[in-house]
Design an enzyme around this catalytic site. Structure first.
Site, PDB file in Angstrom:
ATOM      1  N   ARG A  10      18.908 -10.191  -4.287  1.00 49.22           N
ATOM      2  CA  ARG A  10      18.335  -9.324  -4.121  1.00 49.22           C
ATOM      3  C   ARG A  10      19.643  -7.981  -3.917  1.00 49.22           C
ATOM      4  O   ARG A  10      19.952  -8.182  -2.662  1.00 49.22           O
ATOM      5  CB  ARG A  10      16.691  -8.604  -4.234  1.00 49.22           C
ATOM      6  CG  ARG A  10      15.441  -8.956  -4.822  1.00 49.22           C
ATOM      7  CD  ARG A  10      15.618  -8.753  -5.924  1.00 49.22           C
ATOM      8  NE  ARG A  10      14.590  -8.975  -6.415  1.00 49.22           N
ATOM      9  CZ  ARG A  10      14.211 -10.081  -6.833  1.00 49.22           C
ATOM     10  NH1 ARG A  10      15.009 -11.321  -7.291  1.00 49.22           N
ATOM     11  NH2 ARG A  10      12.663 -10.879  -8.149  1.00 49.22           N
ATOM     12  N   GLU A  70      20.610  -1.643 -10.355  1.00 47.87           N
ATOM     13  CA  GLU A  70      20.616  -2.194 -11.569  1.00 47.87           C
ATOM     14  C   GLU A  70      19.270  -2.133 -12.329  1.00 47.87           C
ATOM     15  O   GLU A  70      18.716  -2.013 -11.902  1.00 47.87           O
ATOM     16  CB  GLU A  70      20.069  -3.782 -10.352  1.00 47.87           C
ATOM     17  CG  GLU A  70      19.976  -4.992 -11.474  1.00 47.87           C
ATOM     18  CD  GLU A  70      19.742  -6.349 -11.014  1.00 47.87           C
ATOM     19  OE1 GLU A  70      18.817  -6.632 -11.677  1.00 47.87           O
ATOM     20  OE2 GLU A  70      20.134  -6.633  -9.935  1.00 47.87           O
ATOM     21  N   HIS A 112      21.828 -10.313 -13.674  1.00 48.54           N
ATOM     22  CA  HIS A 112      20.543 -11.034 -13.325  1.00 48.54           C
ATOM     23  C   HIS A 112      19.913 -11.996 -14.242  1.00 48.54           C
ATOM     24  O   HIS A 112      18.747 -11.971 -14.437  1.00 48.54           O
ATOM     25  CB  HIS A 112      19.698  -9.960 -13.059  1.00 48.54           C
ATOM     26  CG  HIS A 112      18.802  -9.983 -12.045  1.00 48.54           C
ATOM     27  ND1 HIS A 112      17.691  -9.066 -11.238  1.00 48.54           N
ATOM     28  CD2 HIS A 112      18.087 -11.173 -11.860  1.00 48.54           C
ATOM     29  CE1 HIS A 112      17.069  -9.530 -10.314  1.00 48.54           C
ATOM     30  NE2 HIS A 112      17.063 -11.124 -10.714  1.00 48.54           N
TER      31      HIS A 112
END
Length: 304
Positions: A220, A248, A267
């Site tokens: 993450r 993000e 991602h």
């Protein structure tokens, strides 16, 4: 009639056939609620759903199981009501994410970004590259993804070193990182986001990595201090590959876009054609376990 709720019609199709006596409804949280939503006992949220979770849980007062189609629980764990079991999709996406880890490590070591840019400019520009043989790769996070990555690294004659919060047979504790980091050619982050891992990779962590080392983050974004990493990349001392980052989505103009020695993927590690079918094969099996009164797998929070 047992009511199972999935996020949309595509998910209902992916779920496939279930035993008689099961009704599958679709709801993604919109104001218009389907019939029998309040009767739902088994819920599959949207991927990484974090919107109005309290309201969604209130709409399903008889809920007993929430089954995720991803491995991370940080968006939902604190919102799950007492009495509701939360299960993850641990093991479903590990192979795909481990493949991306291998891809960016090999691309970096073999100087692929340099050759792609030279091709784009029409330049014949050979440079000396490196390989994975005998490289020491520190994998922080010893769950399914860490193990899948380690297995692939061994096939390239690299030496994976697994690290977890607590030491166990063949796995180091995170407290050992100060002595492990200076020996690592590559550091791969596969940890879940928790209070302990938030900001784990700070300026001190990065300073302990040797010159030229590569940091790969498929965990993450908040695990890494973005400003500290930017400083190391800009100086040219370290290299990185990020599938996740903070913030993000990465906004236009953010300095990470133009940082040297960096590969960015949006991602996308788990974004493969078979991700949906594999995830809902697990969901189907979990519904059948639930109906049979059997123990569920991948339980992150027990409702009992």
């Amino acid at each position: 009639m047992t009511v199972v709720c999935v996020p949309d019609s595509n998910a209902r199709e992916l779920l496939g056939a279930l035993p008689d006596g099961v009704e599958v409804i679709a709801w993604n949280g919109e104001d218009e609620k389907p019939d029998r939503l309040a009767e739902t006992v088994f819920w599959v949220p949207q991927v990484e759903d974090s919107t109005n979770l309290e309201g969604k849980f209130r709409a399903m007062p008889k809920l007993e199981v929430t089954q995720l189609t991803s491995a991370g629980t940080e968006d939902i764990l604190d919102h799950v009501p007492d009495g509701v079991t939360l299960c993850t999709a641990r093991g479903v996406h590990g192979s795909a994410v481990a493949e991306l880890v291998m891809t960016v490590i090999l691309a970096t070591l073999r100087q692929l970004p340099h050759f792609i840019e030279a091709q784009r400019q029409g330049r014949w520009d050979p440079v000396e590259a490196d390989d994975l043989r005998d490289k020491r790769v520190l994998i922080i996070g010893a769950g399914d993804l860490g193990e899948q990555t380690a297995r692939r690294l061994r096939s390239f004659d690299a030496t994976p070193v697994l690290v977890a919060h607590t030491a166990r047979d063949g796995i180091h504790a995170t407290s050992e990182l100060p002595k492990l980091l200076p020996e690592a050619d590559v550091v791969v982050l596969t940890v879940p986001l928790t209070p302990d891992t938030t900001g784990l990779v700070d300026a001190d962590f990065l300073a302990r990595m040797p010159d030229g080392a590569l940091l790969v983050n498929v965990a993450r974004g908040k695990v890494v201090d973005t400003e500290a990493l930017l400083a190391e990349l800009t100086s040219g001392r370290l290299r990185a590959a990020l599938d996740v980052m903070e913030p993000e989505p990465l906004p236009a103009g953010h300095p990470l876009w133009t940082a040297p020695n960096l590969i960015i993927t949006p991602h996308a590690a788990g974004s493969i054609a078979k991700a949906g079918p594999r995830a809902f094969a697990l969901v189907n099996a979990q519904v059948r376990r639930y109906l049979a009164g059997e123990e569920l797998v991948n339980v992150a929070k027990s409702g009992h």
